[in-house]
Scaffold this active site. Sequence first.
Site, PDB file in Angstrom:
ATOM      1  N   LYS A 277      -0.555  -4.843  -9.778  1.00 48.64           N
ATOM      2  CA  LYS A 277      -1.699  -5.744  -9.733  1.00 48.64           C
ATOM      3  C   LYS A 277      -2.063  -6.223 -11.144  1.00 48.64           C
ATOM      4  O   LYS A 277      -1.719  -5.569 -12.133  1.00 48.64           O
ATOM      5  CB  LYS A 277      -2.920  -5.022  -9.134  1.00 48.64           C
ATOM      6  N   ARG A 351      -0.681  -0.340   5.027  1.00 49.09           N
ATOM      7  CA  ARG A 351      -0.102  -0.384   6.369  1.00 49.09           C
ATOM      8  C   ARG A 351       1.038   0.618   6.519  1.00 49.09           C
ATOM      9  O   ARG A 351       1.339   1.049   7.632  1.00 49.09           O
ATOM     10  CB  ARG A 351       0.367  -1.805   6.691  1.00 49.09           C
TER      11      ARG A 351
END
Length: 495
Positions: A277, A351
């Site tokens: 990020k 996920r």
Amino acid sequence: MEFLVKSTRPETLKTATLVVAIGEGRKLGIAAKAVDQASNGALTAVLKRGDIAGKPGQTLLLHSLPGLKAERVLLVGCGKGELSDRQLRKLVASVHGVLKGLGGSDALLALDELKVKGRDTYGKTRLIAETLADGTYLFEQFKSQKADPRALKKITLVVDKAEQADAERALQHARAIATGVAFTKDLGNLPPNLCHPSYLAEEAKALGKVHKNLKVEILDEKKLKELGAGAFLAVAQGSEQPPRMIVMHYQGGKKDDKPFALVGKGITFDTGGISIKPAANMDEMKYDMCGAASVFGTLKAVLELQLPINLVCLLACAENMPSGRATRPGDIVTTMSGQTVEILNTDAEGRLVLCDTLTYAERFKPQAVIDVATLTGACIVALGSNVSGLMGNNDTLIKQILKAGETADDRAWQLPLHDEYQEQLDSPFADIANIGGPKAGTITAGCFLSRFAKNFHWAHLDIAGTAWISGGKDKGGTGRPVPLLTQYLLDRAKA
């Protein structure tokens, strides 16, 4: 903070601060009229001077009115007609902002006459109490200089005698929810060097020792490998912090009652892994475990209320870090379900821990499963920070969650989960890719999870926009969606 309800004539009670409502247009409410009469028209005189107009949230503090046992009287504007939930929260927050700066140790709120759209005495009282409790929250355990102790210790809400039982029940529920919200905030606000998967596991074990009807099991790396949780382990393999799947089984119902299951994403820090990020605001990625924190907080509320249900809480805890051992874009892993996943972006890691945890949840034969996750930035783009995203495979469950959100003033909004979106997850090399491209990112994340929830009723809450407040002096966890989840379980306990 202690909260009480009492049926009394507020103008006759001794208290440090008495709070009464003034309607827009300088109209005295029922309690305010009684106070005005007891004080020989003192409020009427104040209103004639034009010091307060009665708009929602306006306040005016008066001292030593004649004929009253109250040391102070706080006038608060309540507008005209019915208030919305948001207006009520702002009004109560305004009152609390004044009260916490005063020297009195107690306050009496005579606001039972307020009309709130769609809320009865129970709903209104609970919302007031939760708002007041939220206003007392402080997180300062790492500050050398603590805030000065507040004098205010007790708030009493005045209600009609016929409605006292409903108000008492509202306070009971509000106290439990406030406990869960505060605990969730604490976990989210903790620094990631302390709040890692092992820390959360120890917190769970400590809770299990206190409550006899709570069984706690911690699945470590070895157990996860035995179970074939390849997706879960892939997320954690770049970190020095070992992963943990935390399973907490609360037995409040009959032995043979099928449990409800809550699954929380617990990425205790998310760098994005190899798909790293940007540095700006990366400190807030300690909040990527707020799904797990909210499930933990909901369990705390359920334990306090001892709800007559069975509940399984599963926390999928790992840290997502870049290193020489970290998962690479292009890697293919095998999930606990046997499905293979091509990892195209290591920053779509939530996920991956959730899919194996959903598969594990199946063994409990749950009535319904709700997973909670700070899953996608796309959800913030779609819905902002006001409501959580909601998807699922069962219309009844979806409606139950939406209703719970309305009741708790912790709302969600349903997004579509149509088959067409599933095609975005096609992979030429594996059964499924872990991302579906730039379009409909929240929905394709839900589609990914749906492939691991085919054998039970399932819903997914994306709380990326609602779990914490970003940046600035107000930065911090919100405790959402603990009120929604607790309300959902309260509704099931009645069913």
